[in-house]
Design an enzyme around this catalytic site. Structure first.
Site, short mmCIF file in Angstrom:
data_model
loop_
_atom_site.label_atom_id
_atom_site.label_comp_id
_atom_site.label_asym_id
_atom_site.label_seq_id
_atom_site.Cartn_x
_atom_site.Cartn_y
_atom_site.Cartn_z
N VAL A 72 0.84 -1.20 0.00
CA VAL A 72 0.00 0.00 0.00
C VAL A 72 0.88 1.24 0.00
O VAL A 72 1.89 1.30 0.71
CB VAL A 72 -0.91 0.01 1.26
CG1 VAL A 72 -1.65 1.34 1.38
CG2 VAL A 72 -1.88 -1.15 1.22
N CYS A 73 0.48 2.24 -0.79
CA CYS A 73 1.12 3.57 -0.72
C CYS A 73 0.02 4.62 -0.89
O CYS A 73 -1.17 4.30 -0.85
CB CYS A 73 2.21 3.72 -1.78
SG CYS A 73 1.60 3.80 -3.48
N ALA A 74 0.41 5.87 -1.07
CA ALA A 74 -0.57 6.95 -1.10
C ALA A 74 -1.44 6.90 -2.35
O ALA A 74 -2.67 6.97 -2.28
CB ALA A 74 0.13 8.31 -1.00
N GLU A 76 -0.54 4.74 -5.43
CA GLU A 76 -0.35 3.48 -6.16
C GLU A 76 1.06 3.28 -6.68
O GLU A 76 1.62 2.19 -6.60
CB GLU A 76 -1.34 3.34 -7.34
CG GLU A 76 -1.19 2.04 -8.12
CD GLU A 76 -2.07 1.95 -9.34
OE1 GLU A 76 -1.50 1.88 -10.44
OE2 GLU A 76 -3.32 1.94 -9.20
N MET A 100 -4.08 4.69 -1.07
CA MET A 100 -4.91 5.22 0.01
C MET A 100 -5.90 6.27 -0.49
O MET A 100 -6.92 6.52 0.16
CB MET A 100 -4.03 5.79 1.12
CG MET A 100 -3.20 4.75 1.86
SD MET A 100 -4.18 3.51 2.74
CE MET A 100 -4.77 4.46 4.15
#
Length: 375
Positions: A72-74, A76, A100
């Site tokens: 997971v990141c902010a 993609e 996110m």
């Protein structure tokens, strides 16, 4: 090995079903600590992306091979790169589609009950933000309560069940998320209702929602009865739907109560908050099912993913409803409050129509968890 993609909807199902998931979150530590994907049986490893630029060898042993792994990141991009490196190292992993950003915006509709004359009520769970909105449906007509800015989900859902949105309500002037009420009203021609005491500075037309208003949905006897319940804001209004459900807005949650400070009026409004919770709500039937506008922690979700509980149960178990000493109550709701929501002043101004940020600005304003509760 292939890198798989997991959508926010698929992750939401895992939350609802209490499935296991291992999350490798590659955002900065402060962002992760402030706000993350929560699930009862989720495990986490937070390693900022920039620490993995030279390779993933140092974290390989920390990643299980017997569980699904989600990177997971902010937004993609970083998670795709890390997932590809892990895949090249022989692991099977997925990344969260749109990161996110998408998690913050996902809404999952859950049916929470039937109404007496054949209608139904749906709860839209914004799993990443803790926001809850509602659609009351009867005889081909629908009312929306506390809609988010992701308007298409409501329009598409109403169309899928053959209902026309005719009324839209906001229980109060929101400070933690941008309301979609005005935009949906423009798209559908529905009547948009706001509590007038919260709307003294709005720049657009609305129908004043006042204590005792009854609004019928469809041509049945189903009605939405407005109950003035100040405390979170001075105009906060609850709804009793079909004498069966209590939509409590941000006044009463399953595990907490609303905070009175988001308009800078904590000392002024604490008395209103106590009167609403300890007097107005006490006069209601304890059999009413409470449907709040937010949830705080993942434990508040029922087995079907809904957030709902009988009012009588909350009177027995919710700490905020069981503080006999008024000074102790005042201290609880005016001191040691959690941080105020991200950009809450700008969100309030947006919901008044005073500013009109673009979609990227709106997303940035809403980033992070909701913080509408006392604790």
């Amino acid at each position: 090995m292939a890198v798989n993609v997991m959508t926010s909807k698929e992750v939401t199902k895992k939350v609802f079903n209490k499935e296991e998931l291992f999350i490798l979150d590659v955002r900065n530590e402060s962002d992760f600590n402030d706000w993350k994907i929560e699930g009862e049986n989720f495990e986490y490893l937070n390693v900022p992306y920039f620490e993995l630029l030279d390779g993933v060898e140092e974290i390989i042993e920390k990643i299980p091979t017997d569980k699904q792994v989600l990177v997971v990141c902010a937004k993609e991009g970083s998670s795709v790169m890390v997932a590809e490196m892990l895949s090249e190292a022989g692991l099977t992993v997925s990344y969260l589609k749109d990161g996110m950003k998408a998690w913050s915006e996902h809404l999952e509709p859950v049916k929470v009950g039937d109404l007496n004359d054949g209608g139904e009520i749906y709860q839209f769970v914004r799993i990443g933000k803790g926001c809850l909105s509602y659609m009351v449906v009867s005889n081909g007509e629908a009312a929306l309560i506390d809609a988010t800015r992701m308007t298409e989900i409501y329009l598409d859902f109403a169309a899928s069940i053959g209902a026309k949105i005719t009324h839209i309500f906001d229980t109060h002037l929101h400070a933690d998320h941008i309301s979609g009420g005005r935009l949906i009203a423009e798209k559908t021609g529905a009547t948009y209702w706001l509590p007038p005491k919260d709307a003294t500075e709005v720049t657009f037309e609305y129908q004043p929602l006042e204590d005792g208003n009854d609004v019928k949905i469809g041509n049945t006897l189903i009605n939405i009865h407005a109950l003035y319940s100040p405390g979170h804001t001075i105009g906060s209004t609850s709804f009793v739907v079909d004498e069966k459900f209590l939509l409590s807005g941000d006044i009463l949650f399953i595990d907490s109560i609303g905070r009175p400070d988001l308009a800078g009026m904590a000392e002024d409004w604490v008395g209103d908050l106590r009167e609403t919770l300890y007097k107005r709500y006490r006069e209601l039937s304890e059999e009413l099912i409470v449907l709040p506008a937010h949830f705080m922690i993942i434990d508040e979700l029922n087995d079907d993913g809904s957030v709902a509980e009988k009012l009588g149960t909350l009177f027995a178990e919710n700490h905020g409803l069981n503080i006999d000493d008024e000074n102790a109550f005042r201290k609880l709701v005016t001191e040691n409050l959690p941080p105020q929501p991200n950009a809450y002043q700008e969100i309030r101004q947006t919901n008044m129509g005073k500013i009109n940020p673009d979609i990227d600005q709106q997303r940035e304003m809403e980033i992070g968890p909701n913080r509408c509760a006392v604790r």
